[in-house]
Design a protein around this motif. Structure first.
Motif, PDB file in Angstrom:
ATOM      1  N   ALA A 187      13.088 -15.072 -14.815  1.00 35.74           N
ATOM      2  CA  ALA A 187      11.705 -15.334 -14.428  1.00 35.74           C
ATOM      3  C   ALA A 187      11.300 -14.480 -13.239  1.00 35.74           C
ATOM      4  O   ALA A 187      10.176 -13.967 -13.175  1.00 35.74           O
ATOM      5  CB  ALA A 187      11.520 -16.814 -14.111  1.00 35.74           C
ATOM      6  N   HIS A 188      12.212 -14.296 -12.275  1.00 42.36           N
ATOM      7  CA  HIS A 188      11.918 -13.463 -11.110  1.00 42.36           C
ATOM      8  C   HIS A 188      11.705 -12.001 -11.531  1.00 42.36           C
ATOM      9  O   HIS A 188      10.786 -11.331 -11.046  1.00 42.36           O
ATOM     10  CB  HIS A 188      13.050 -13.566 -10.090  1.00 42.36           C
ATOM     11  N   ALA A 189      12.524 -11.520 -12.444  1.00 40.32           N
ATOM     12  CA  ALA A 189      12.388 -10.140 -12.917  1.00 40.32           C
ATOM     13  C   ALA A 189      11.064  -9.954 -13.660  1.00 40.32           C
ATOM     14  O   ALA A 189      10.376  -8.942 -13.484  1.00 40.32           O
ATOM     15  CB  ALA A 189      13.565  -9.771 -13.824  1.00 40.32           C
ATOM     16  N   ILE A 190      10.694 -10.926 -14.480  1.00 38.88           N
ATOM     17  CA  ILE A 190       9.429 -10.842 -15.207  1.00 38.88           C
ATOM     18  C   ILE A 190       8.251 -10.869 -14.237  1.00 38.88           C
ATOM     19  O   ILE A 190       7.292 -10.102 -14.381  1.00 38.88           O
ATOM     20  CB  ILE A 190       9.329 -11.981 -16.247  1.00 38.88           C
ATOM     21  N   ARG A 191       8.309 -11.734 -13.208  1.00 38.46           N
ATOM     22  CA  ARG A 191       7.244 -11.792 -12.209  1.00 38.46           C
ATOM     23  C   ARG A 191       7.114 -10.466 -11.467  1.00 38.46           C
ATOM     24  O   ARG A 191       6.011  -9.976 -11.228  1.00 38.46           O
ATOM     25  CB  ARG A 191       7.497 -12.924 -11.226  1.00 38.46           C
ATOM     26  N   GLN A 192       8.233  -9.860 -11.090  1.00 41.08           N
ATOM     27  CA  GLN A 192       8.219  -8.570 -10.401  1.00 41.08           C
ATOM     28  C   GLN A 192       7.592  -7.484 -11.275  1.00 41.08           C
ATOM     29  O   GLN A 192       6.790  -6.684 -10.804  1.00 41.08           O
ATOM     30  CB  GLN A 192       9.644  -8.169 -10.018  1.00 41.08           C
ATOM     31  N   ASN A 193       7.959  -7.467 -12.559  1.00 40.24           N
ATOM     32  CA  ASN A 193       7.394  -6.475 -13.471  1.00 40.24           C
ATOM     33  C   ASN A 193       5.895  -6.675 -13.652  1.00 40.24           C
ATOM     34  O   ASN A 193       5.122  -5.715 -13.676  1.00 40.24           O
ATOM     35  CB  ASN A 193       8.094  -6.533 -14.826  1.00 40.24           C
ATOM     36  N   TRP A 194       5.467  -7.926 -13.792  1.00 41.36           N
ATOM     37  CA  TRP A 194       4.046  -8.237 -13.972  1.00 41.36           C
ATOM     38  C   TRP A 194       3.255  -7.809 -12.732  1.00 41.36           C
ATOM     39  O   TRP A 194       2.206  -7.186 -12.848  1.00 41.36           O
ATOM     40  CB  TRP A 194       3.867  -9.724 -14.234  1.00 41.36           C
ATOM     41  N   GLN A 195       3.748  -8.143 -11.550  1.00 42.89           N
ATOM     42  CA  GLN A 195       3.053  -7.763 -10.331  1.00 42.89           C
ATOM     43  C   GLN A 195       3.047  -6.249 -10.148  1.00 42.89           C
ATOM     44  O   GLN A 195       2.071  -5.685  -9.654  1.00 42.89           O
ATOM     45  CB  GLN A 195       3.688  -8.436  -9.115  1.00 42.89           C
ATOM     46  N   GLY A 196       4.108  -5.601 -10.551  1.00 41.70           N
ATOM     47  CA  GLY A 196       4.148  -4.151 -10.453  1.00 41.70           C
ATOM     48  C   GLY A 196       3.124  -3.478 -11.347  1.00 41.70           C
ATOM     49  O   GLY A 196       2.596  -2.423 -11.029  1.00 41.70           O
ATOM     50  N   LEU A 197       2.824  -4.099 -12.484  1.00 40.45           N
ATOM     51  CA  LEU A 197       1.845  -3.529 -13.399  1.00 40.45           C
ATOM     52  C   LEU A 197       0.410  -3.859 -13.000  1.00 40.45           C
ATOM     53  O   LEU A 197      -0.490  -3.043 -13.168  1.00 40.45           O
ATOM     54  CB  LEU A 197       2.094  -4.043 -14.818  1.00 40.45           C
ATOM     55  N   HIS A 198       0.163  -5.071 -12.510  1.00 43.24           N
ATOM     56  CA  HIS A 198      -1.207  -5.538 -12.336  1.00 43.24           C
ATOM     57  C   HIS A 198      -1.677  -5.659 -10.890  1.00 43.24           C
ATOM     58  O   HIS A 198      -2.867  -5.813 -10.661  1.00 43.24           O
ATOM     59  CB  HIS A 198      -1.378  -6.890 -13.031  1.00 43.24           C
ATOM     60  N   LEU A 199      -0.798  -5.625  -9.939  1.00 40.94           N
ATOM     61  CA  LEU A 199      -1.203  -5.765  -8.549  1.00 40.94           C
ATOM     62  C   LEU A 199      -0.841  -4.505  -7.780  1.00 40.94           C
ATOM     63  O   LEU A 199       0.283  -4.009  -7.878  1.00 40.94           O
ATOM     64  CB  LEU A 199      -0.522  -6.988  -7.912  1.00 40.94           C
ATOM     65  N   ALA A 250       3.481  -2.199   2.900  1.00 39.29           N
ATOM     66  CA  ALA A 250       4.361  -1.663   1.856  1.00 39.29           C
ATOM     67  C   ALA A 250       5.655  -2.458   1.726  1.00 39.29           C
ATOM     68  O   ALA A 250       6.739  -1.907   1.659  1.00 39.29           O
ATOM     69  CB  ALA A 250       4.645  -0.185   2.110  1.00 39.29           C
ATOM     70  N   ARG A 251       5.514  -3.766   1.691  1.00 36.06           N
ATOM     71  CA  ARG A 251       6.695  -4.613   1.528  1.00 36.06           C
ATOM     72  C   ARG A 251       7.170  -4.546   0.085  1.00 36.06           C
ATOM     73  O   ARG A 251       6.382  -4.526  -0.838  1.00 36.06           O
ATOM     74  CB  ARG A 251       6.367  -6.051   1.899  1.00 36.06           C
ATOM     75  N   THR A 252       8.473  -4.538  -0.079  1.00 34.77           N
ATOM     76  CA  THR A 252       9.013  -4.475  -1.428  1.00 34.77           C
ATOM     77  C   THR A 252       9.061  -5.855  -2.072  1.00 34.77           C
ATOM     78  O   THR A 252       9.062  -5.966  -3.290  1.00 34.77           O
ATOM     79  CB  THR A 252      10.428  -3.879  -1.419  1.00 34.77           C
ATOM     80  N   ASP A 253       9.100  -6.905  -1.271  1.00 40.26           N
ATOM     81  CA  ASP A 253       9.194  -8.258  -1.829  1.00 40.26           C
ATOM     82  C   ASP A 253       7.836  -8.949  -1.875  1.00 40.26           C
ATOM     83  O   ASP A 253       7.753 -10.144  -2.066  1.00 40.26           O
ATOM     84  CB  ASP A 253      10.171  -9.105  -1.009  1.00 40.26           C
ATOM     85  N   GLY A 254       6.768  -8.258  -1.722  1.00 38.26           N
ATOM     86  CA  GLY A 254       5.424  -8.850  -1.727  1.00 38.26           C
ATOM     87  C   GLY A 254       4.442  -7.804  -1.268  1.00 38.26           C
ATOM     88  O   GLY A 254       4.505  -6.657  -1.685  1.00 38.26           O
ATOM     89  N   GLY A 255       3.534  -8.167  -0.395  1.00 37.75           N
ATOM     90  CA  GLY A 255       2.589  -7.209   0.142  1.00 37.75           C
ATOM     91  C   GLY A 255       1.704  -6.576  -0.905  1.00 37.75           C
ATOM     92  O   GLY A 255       1.597  -5.365  -0.985  1.00 37.75           O
ATOM     93  N   VAL A 256       1.070  -7.396  -1.743  1.00 40.64           N
ATOM     94  CA  VAL A 256       0.192  -6.879  -2.784  1.00 40.64           C
ATOM     95  C   VAL A 256      -1.256  -7.212  -2.437  1.00 40.64           C
ATOM     96  O   VAL A 256      -1.543  -8.177  -1.724  1.00 40.64           O
ATOM     97  CB  VAL A 256       0.557  -7.447  -4.168  1.00 40.64           C
ATOM     98  N   LEU A 257      -2.162  -6.396  -2.942  1.00 39.57           N
ATOM     99  CA  LEU A 257      -3.581  -6.609  -2.707  1.00 39.57           C
ATOM    100  C   LEU A 257      -4.131  -7.563  -3.748  1.00 39.57           C
ATOM    101  O   LEU A 257      -3.942  -7.368  -4.949  1.00 39.57           O
ATOM    102  CB  LEU A 257      -4.328  -5.267  -2.750  1.00 39.57           C
ATOM    103  N   ARG A 258      -4.824  -8.595  -3.280  1.00 44.69           N
ATOM    104  CA  ARG A 258      -5.420  -9.596  -4.165  1.00 44.69           C
ATOM    105  C   ARG A 258      -6.913  -9.656  -3.918  1.00 44.69           C
ATOM    106  O   ARG A 258      -7.372  -9.473  -2.809  1.00 44.69           O
ATOM    107  CB  ARG A 258      -4.788 -10.956  -3.934  1.00 44.69           C
ATOM    108  N   ARG A 259      -7.661  -9.945  -4.978  1.00 42.38           N
ATOM    109  CA  ARG A 259      -9.113 -10.013  -4.895  1.00 42.38           C
ATOM    110  C   ARG A 259      -9.544 -11.371  -4.363  1.00 42.38           C
ATOM    111  O   ARG A 259      -9.004 -12.403  -4.751  1.00 42.38           O
ATOM    112  CB  ARG A 259      -9.689  -9.783  -6.289  1.00 42.38           C
TER     113      ARG A 259
END
Length: 161
Positions: free
Chosen positions: A10-22, A29-38
């Protein structure tokens, strides 16, 4: 399967999903988070939309007109592509049906049924292609929820985009 295996997957799938869409944050530039959200806030009775990082204070303002134009361009491209693919698939199945009927009829007695089945699938794909052509025309001409829009589309012969 144990709980650890499921949690790791589940963690791997979440990482892949966030890498594609966020989009990752350019500042932290955090590797464990740090994504831009609307997100949006109310300022003086007006809604201001922005994207911001979930870890640091980085944010970018969004222009509503640019967002609408971008979504409209994406919708036009998607409907045009899908329309062409469905119509091409319909034409290919029509040719396959004719080949089955002409080549297979003397050899097999059931080739007429196989040809009828491929014709049915061809008609289904053709209907989907016309539907996406109509949706493309609706987005391009901005004729949503207008009485008589379908007949206008038929009379203008905008069936293939």
């Amino acid at each position: 399967m144990g709980w650890h295996t499921i949690a790791t997957g589940a963690h791997a799938i979440r990482q892949n999903w966030q890498g594609l869409h966020l989009r990752p944050c350019p500042e932290c530039a955090r590797t464990d988070g740090g994504v831009l959200r609307r997100d949006s806030v109310q300022v003086d009775g007006e809604t201001v939309e922005f994207i911001g990082c979930n870890y640091c204070s980085y944010h970018e303002l969004l222009d509503a007109n640019a967002i609408v134009a971008n979504e409209r361009a994406n919708a036009l491209h998607t409907h045009r592509l899908r329309s062409r693919l469905f119509l091409l698939g319909s034409f290919a199945l029509l040719l396959a049906s004719l080949c089955i009927l002409t080549i297979g009829l003397p050899v097999l007695g059931t080739s007429a049924l196989a040809s009828l089945n491929t014709l049915a699938f061809s008609a289904l794909l053709f209907a989907h292609g016309l539907r996406h052509s109509y949706r493309h025309w609706q987005v391009a001409s901005n004729t949503f929820f207008v009485d008589g829009a379908f007949m206008r589309w038929v009379k203008q012969c905008n069936w293939i985009v």
